[in-house]
Every structure is written in structure tokens, then in C-alpha cells.
Design a protein around this motif. Structure first.
Motif, PDB file in Angstrom:
ATOM      1  N   HIS A  15       0.857  -1.346   0.094  1.00  0.00           N
ATOM      2  CA  HIS A  15       0.041  -0.101  -0.057  1.00  0.00           C
ATOM      3  C   HIS A  15       1.058   1.159   0.201  1.00  0.00           C
ATOM      4  O   HIS A  15       0.508   2.298  -0.727  1.00  0.00           O
ATOM      5  N   HIS A  16       1.804   1.519   0.866  1.00  0.00           N
ATOM      6  CA  HIS A  16       2.688   2.517   1.027  1.00  0.00           C
ATOM      7  C   HIS A  16       3.304   2.583  -0.342  1.00  0.00           C
ATOM      8  O   HIS A  16       3.519   3.703  -0.910  1.00  0.00           O
ATOM      9  N   LEU A  17       4.348   1.614  -0.609  1.00  0.00           N
ATOM     10  CA  LEU A  17       5.117   1.712  -1.849  1.00  0.00           C
ATOM     11  C   LEU A  17       4.381   2.150  -3.081  1.00  0.00           C
ATOM     12  O   LEU A  17       4.823   2.583  -3.817  1.00  0.00           O
ATOM     13  N   GLY A  18       2.996   1.262  -3.399  1.00  0.00           N
ATOM     14  CA  GLY A  18       2.313   1.614  -4.405  1.00  0.00           C
ATOM     15  C   GLY A  18       2.048   2.974  -4.593  1.00  0.00           C
ATOM     16  O   GLY A  18       1.737   3.665  -5.625  1.00  0.00           O
ATOM     17  N   ARG A  19       1.553   3.588  -3.553  1.00  0.00           N
ATOM     18  CA  ARG A  19       0.911   4.967  -3.601  1.00  0.00           C
ATOM     19  C   ARG A  19       2.056   5.980  -4.049  1.00  0.00           C
ATOM     20  O   ARG A  19       1.748   6.942  -4.818  1.00  0.00           O
ATOM     21  N   TYR A  20       3.206   5.430  -3.461  1.00  0.00           N
ATOM     22  CA  TYR A  20       4.496   6.411  -3.732  1.00  0.00           C
ATOM     23  C   TYR A  20       4.922   6.318  -5.004  1.00  0.00           C
ATOM     24  O   TYR A  20       5.074   7.333  -5.817  1.00  0.00           O
ATOM     25  N   ASN A  24       4.626   9.507  -7.942  1.00  0.00           N
ATOM     26  CA  ASN A  24       5.835   9.692  -8.801  1.00  0.00           C
ATOM     27  C   ASN A  24       5.691   9.471 -10.223  1.00  0.00           C
ATOM     28  O   ASN A  24       6.695   9.276 -10.709  1.00  0.00           O
ATOM     29  N   GLY A  25       4.604   9.022 -10.670  1.00  0.00           N
ATOM     30  CA  GLY A  25       4.372   8.723 -12.237  1.00  0.00           C
ATOM     31  C   GLY A  25       4.634   7.391 -12.806  1.00  0.00           C
ATOM     32  O   GLY A  25       4.521   7.295 -13.755  1.00  0.00           O
ATOM     33  N   ILE A  26       4.977   6.632 -11.829  1.00  0.00           N
ATOM     34  CA  ILE A  26       5.073   5.061 -12.182  1.00  0.00           C
ATOM     35  C   ILE A  26       3.574   4.448 -12.464  1.00  0.00           C
ATOM     36  O   ILE A  26       2.883   4.488 -11.671  1.00  0.00           O
ATOM     37  N   ILE A  27       3.461   3.656 -13.394  1.00  0.00           N
ATOM     38  CA  ILE A  27       2.279   2.846 -13.627  1.00  0.00           C
ATOM     39  C   ILE A  27       2.036   1.673 -12.897  1.00  0.00           C
ATOM     40  O   ILE A  27       3.085   0.988 -13.033  1.00  0.00           O
ATOM     41  N   SER A 122       0.876   4.494   9.474  1.00  0.00           N
ATOM     42  CA  SER A 122       2.273   5.133   9.363  1.00  0.00           C
ATOM     43  C   SER A 122       2.119   6.116   8.301  1.00  0.00           C
ATOM     44  O   SER A 122       1.658   6.031   7.136  1.00  0.00           O
ATOM     45  N   LYS A 123       2.900   7.338   8.905  1.00  0.00           N
ATOM     46  CA  LYS A 123       3.080   8.457   7.979  1.00  0.00           C
ATOM     47  C   LYS A 123       4.431   8.265   7.649  1.00  0.00           C
ATOM     48  O   LYS A 123       5.321   8.462   8.284  1.00  0.00           O
ATOM     49  N   ILE A 124       4.916   8.046   6.307  1.00  0.00           N
ATOM     50  CA  ILE A 124       6.094   7.690   5.863  1.00  0.00           C
ATOM     51  C   ILE A 124       6.779   9.012   5.072  1.00  0.00           C
ATOM     52  O   ILE A 124       6.218   9.503   4.112  1.00  0.00           O
ATOM     53  N   ASP A 125       8.028   9.175   5.616  1.00  0.00           N
ATOM     54  CA  ASP A 125       8.815  10.242   4.961  1.00  0.00           C
ATOM     55  C   ASP A 125       9.781   9.486   3.906  1.00  0.00           C
ATOM     56  O   ASP A 125      10.965   9.267   4.435  1.00  0.00           O
ATOM     57  N   TRP A 126       9.468   9.193   2.704  1.00  0.00           N
ATOM     58  CA  TRP A 126      10.428   8.590   1.925  1.00  0.00           C
ATOM     59  C   TRP A 126      11.893   9.162   1.662  1.00  0.00           C
ATOM     60  O   TRP A 126      12.845   8.135   1.383  1.00  0.00           O
ATOM     61  N   ASN A 127      12.005  10.280   1.846  1.00  0.00           N
ATOM     62  CA  ASN A 127      13.129  10.852   1.488  1.00  0.00           C
ATOM     63  C   ASN A 127      13.918  10.840   2.521  1.00  0.00           C
ATOM     64  O   ASN A 127      15.483  11.027   2.437  1.00  0.00           O
ATOM     65  N   GLU A 128      13.570  10.435   3.659  1.00  0.00           N
ATOM     66  CA  GLU A 128      14.569  10.480   4.933  1.00  0.00           C
ATOM     67  C   GLU A 128      14.715   8.666   5.220  1.00  0.00           C
ATOM     68  O   GLU A 128      15.797   8.632   5.814  1.00  0.00           O
ATOM     69  N   ILE A 129      14.094   7.740   4.518  1.00  0.00           N
ATOM     70  CA  ILE A 129      14.356   6.501   4.851  1.00  0.00           C
ATOM     71  C   ILE A 129      15.666   5.870   4.166  1.00  0.00           C
ATOM     72  O   ILE A 129      15.764   6.134   2.831  1.00  0.00           O
ATOM     73  N   PRO A 130      16.482   5.084   4.679  1.00  0.00           N
ATOM     74  CA  PRO A 130      17.549   4.595   4.056  1.00  0.00           C
ATOM     75  C   PRO A 130      17.149   3.325   3.443  1.00  0.00           C
ATOM     76  O   PRO A 130      16.289   2.496   4.081  1.00  0.00           O
ATOM     77  N   PHE A 131      17.336   3.039   2.136  1.00  0.00           N
ATOM     78  CA  PHE A 131      17.251   2.163   1.521  1.00  0.00           C
ATOM     79  C   PHE A 131      18.577   1.208   1.150  1.00  0.00           C
ATOM     80  O   PHE A 131      19.612   1.689   0.752  1.00  0.00           O
ATOM     81  N   PHE A 132      18.491   0.006   1.525  1.00  0.00           N
ATOM     82  CA  PHE A 132      19.639  -1.021   1.002  1.00  0.00           C
ATOM     83  C   PHE A 132      19.450  -1.990   0.165  1.00  0.00           C
ATOM     84  O   PHE A 132      18.513  -2.403  -0.021  1.00  0.00           O
ATOM     85  N   ILE A 133      20.248  -1.786  -1.158  1.00  0.00           N
ATOM     86  CA  ILE A 133      19.956  -2.372  -2.136  1.00  0.00           C
ATOM     87  C   ILE A 133      21.133  -3.539  -2.613  1.00  0.00           C
ATOM     88  O   ILE A 133      22.402  -3.329  -2.347  1.00  0.00           O
ATOM     89  N   GLU A 134      20.519  -4.496  -3.349  1.00  0.00           N
ATOM     90  CA  GLU A 134      21.357  -5.325  -3.759  1.00  0.00           C
ATOM     91  C   GLU A 134      20.907  -5.968  -5.247  1.00  0.00           C
ATOM     92  O   GLU A 134      19.806  -5.962  -5.385  1.00  0.00           O
ATOM     93  N   ALA A 135      21.757  -6.091  -6.186  1.00  0.00           N
ATOM     94  CA  ALA A 135      21.257  -6.517  -7.442  1.00  0.00           C
ATOM     95  C   ALA A 135      22.330  -7.173  -8.145  1.00  0.00           C
ATOM     96  O   ALA A 135      23.485  -7.207  -8.035  1.00  0.00           O
ATOM     97  N   THR A 136      21.663  -8.300  -9.231  1.00  0.00           N
ATOM     98  CA  THR A 136      22.988  -8.854 -10.272  1.00  0.00           C
ATOM     99  C   THR A 136      23.399  -7.830 -11.095  1.00  0.00           C
ATOM    100  O   THR A 136      22.687  -6.652 -11.249  1.00  0.00           O
ATOM    101  N   ASN A 137      24.555  -7.857 -11.710  1.00  0.00           N
ATOM    102  CA  ASN A 137      25.281  -6.927 -12.502  1.00  0.00           C
ATOM    103  C   ASN A 137      24.448  -6.505 -13.463  1.00  0.00           C
ATOM    104  O   ASN A 137      24.347  -5.470 -13.813  1.00  0.00           O
ATOM    105  N   SER A 138      23.490  -7.413 -14.176  1.00  0.00           N
ATOM    106  CA  SER A 138      22.685  -7.049 -15.239  1.00  0.00           C
ATOM    107  C   SER A 138      21.807  -5.946 -15.076  1.00  0.00           C
ATOM    108  O   SER A 138      21.192  -5.379 -15.912  1.00  0.00           O
ATOM    109  N   CYS A 139      21.331  -5.967 -13.604  1.00  0.00           N
ATOM    110  CA  CYS A 139      20.219  -4.979 -13.604  1.00  0.00           C
ATOM    111  C   CYS A 139      20.697  -3.988 -12.580  1.00  0.00           C
ATOM    112  O   CYS A 139      19.733  -2.921 -11.952  1.00  0.00           O
ATOM    113  N   LYS A 140      21.773  -3.873 -11.953  1.00  0.00           N
ATOM    114  CA  LYS A 140      22.229  -2.877 -11.008  1.00  0.00           C
ATOM    115  C   LYS A 140      21.967  -1.335 -11.402  1.00  0.00           C
ATOM    116  O   LYS A 140      21.487  -0.636 -10.580  1.00  0.00           O
TER     117      LYS A 140
END
Length: 262
Positions: A15-20, A24-27, A122-140
């Protein structure tokens, strides 16, 4: 740039991620969920299709984000491997599960973990949350581009180091919350609510991030005031014996920690 996403799951994170994303213009092409009620409620907000049958999943999305419970990631990604092309980008959002939970049939696999608890209100301030990411080289590059597109603060990390970050989060957030449950139970016997601790807690939290937790520790154990510690243990034995050992262990850990710092 990612333009179309399928969300798998319809819980709080979805719900939170989808609304954000939508804001921000993602379908959001589709919401897939076994829970039709929550999926339909979310799909209505995001102008998305909704389905509970994987065979009906949209095939032409740019990414498929698994917002499901940790134990469902492996099984769901395996089911997707029987339906989608192997070059599709599959992302999960778990803090405790490694990237290897996603079926290796997929070339493009990633983890995007926001270090945040997502409650329904919850009221989420997305610009303050740290995101930790990992990806295969092909999509990094694609995953990092998505984070920049969303104005997220992100940190590349591998699965082994992410385990330690998750453990730290459990200590700082989950265990501390249980301490409030204990405090609430004790206060309730005096017909007092947890709000009487609010000024104390807010001041302590502010000090932690200004001065650091080591300098902010207070209380009888920090002072090595064993008389007060023993008095508290005696009271706990009478009223709350199930919390006595935890109090004792905390006190010993704190006293031992600061002895080594002298």
C-alpha cells in the motif's frame, strides 16, 4: 527508466510503496494478491488491474516487486519462473532474506529493502528512509536509477552485510518496542498510561542521535548503583517475576559494558 510495475502482495508495504510509485508517475499495471479485498482497495487507489491467479499476471511490466512475507518469496518467484521470461526484473523487499531467495531462472534479480516499519496508518517520509539495495550485475544500473528516480537515499550492500544491519534494526526497534509493552503493563497496575513516559523517551531519543547512544545511557545500571538495581529486582519478584531476569540481564550488560570503557 522503469515505467510499469506489477506489485505482488497487498499488505502495508504494498500500500505505501504502491501509492508512492503512483504519485511519482510510475504506472502500477497490476496488483496480484490472494487477499481480494485488500488488493481491490489498493488497485482502486492506483488505477491498477487486480488478480489472484498468477496465470493472469501482466507479462509486459518492467519490474515485478514482491511485497509478500519473507517465507513466500522463494515459492512465489519459482512460480513466476514458470510464467515470465527470464529477463524480467524481479525484486523483493525483505531485510532478512538474501537475493538468492529469488529463483535463479531470472537474470535480473534485486533486493530493495527500506529500513522502516510500515503500519497501516504510518506517515512515511520516503526521502528520509535509508534503502539498502543488492542487484545482479545485469540490472544494477536499473535498480539504482529507480532509487534516484524516487529520490531515495540508497546504499549498495551484499546479503551477508545486510544480515547485520537487520540484526541492528531488531535491537534498536523491535526489542525496544517490547520494552514499551513491559513498561505499559507495569504502569497499568497504577492506572497510568504509557504517555507519562513520552517526554522522557522523546528526550532520550533526541540525545541518542545528537550525542550518540554511549553518551546518552542513564539509569541505575549506568551508575553501577547496585542498591537500586537490587531494590527493583525485589519489586519485580513480587509483581512481575516474568520480567525479573530480563531486567537483571540488561543491568549486568550495561554495567559490564561501561566497566570496559573506563
Amino acid at each position: 527508466m522503469l515505467q510499469k510495475i506489477v506489485l505482488l502482495g497487498s499488505g502495508n508495504l504494498a500500500h505505501h510503496l504502491g501509492r508512492y510509485f503512483y504519485k511519482n508517475g510510475i504506472i502500477i499495471s497490476q496488483i496480484f494478491s490472494r487477499n481480494k479485498m485488500t488488493a481491490q482497495a489498493l488497485a482502486k487507489k492506483l488505477d491498477a488491474l487486480v488478480d489472484s491467479d498468477l496465470d493472469q499476471i501482466v507479462r509486459k511490466a518492467d519490474a515485478y516487486i514482491l511485497c509478500v512475507n519473507d517465507d513466500s518469496i522463494k515459492e512465489l518467484s519459482t512460480q513466476l519462473s514458470e510464467i515470465l521470461a527470464n529477463d524480467k526484473l524481479i525484486i523483493h523487499c525483505s531485510g532478512s532474506k538474501p537475493i538468492s531467495e529469488i529463483n535463479e531462472f531470472f537474470i535480473n534479480r534485486a533486493v530493495i529493502w527500506p529500513i522502516q516499519s510500515f503500519g497501516a496508518k504510518s506517515k512515511i517520509d520516503w526521502n528520509e528512509i535509508p534503502f539498502f539495495i543488492e542487484a545482479t550485475n545485469s540490472c544494477k544500473d536499473i535498480v539504482e536509477q529507480l532509487c534516484r528516480q524516487m529520490n531515495w537515499k540508497f546504499h549498495p550492500i551484499d546479503s551477508e552485510r545486510k544480515k547485520l544491519i537487520h540484526i541492528a534494526a531488531v535491537f534498536a526497534n523491535n526489542f525496544s518496542n517490547f520494552n514499551f509493552i513491559i513498561a505499559k503493563e507495569i504502569l497499568s497496575t497504577l492506572n497510568l498510561g504509557i504517555e507519562v513516559l513520552k517526554p522522557l523517551v522523546e528526550s532520550s531519543q533526541e540525545n541518542i542521535f545528537i550525542n550518540g547512544p554511549e553518551e546518552s545511557q542513564t539509569g541505575p545500571a549506568r551508575r553501577s548503583d547496585t542498591k537500586v538495581v537490587q531494590m527493583h529486582l525485589k519489586e519485580l519478584s513480587k509483581e512481575f517475576p516474568h520480567f525479573k531476569e530480563l531486567y537483571k540481564e540488561y543491568s549486568n550488560l550495561i554495567m559490564d559494558y561501561y566497566k570496559t570503557k573506563k
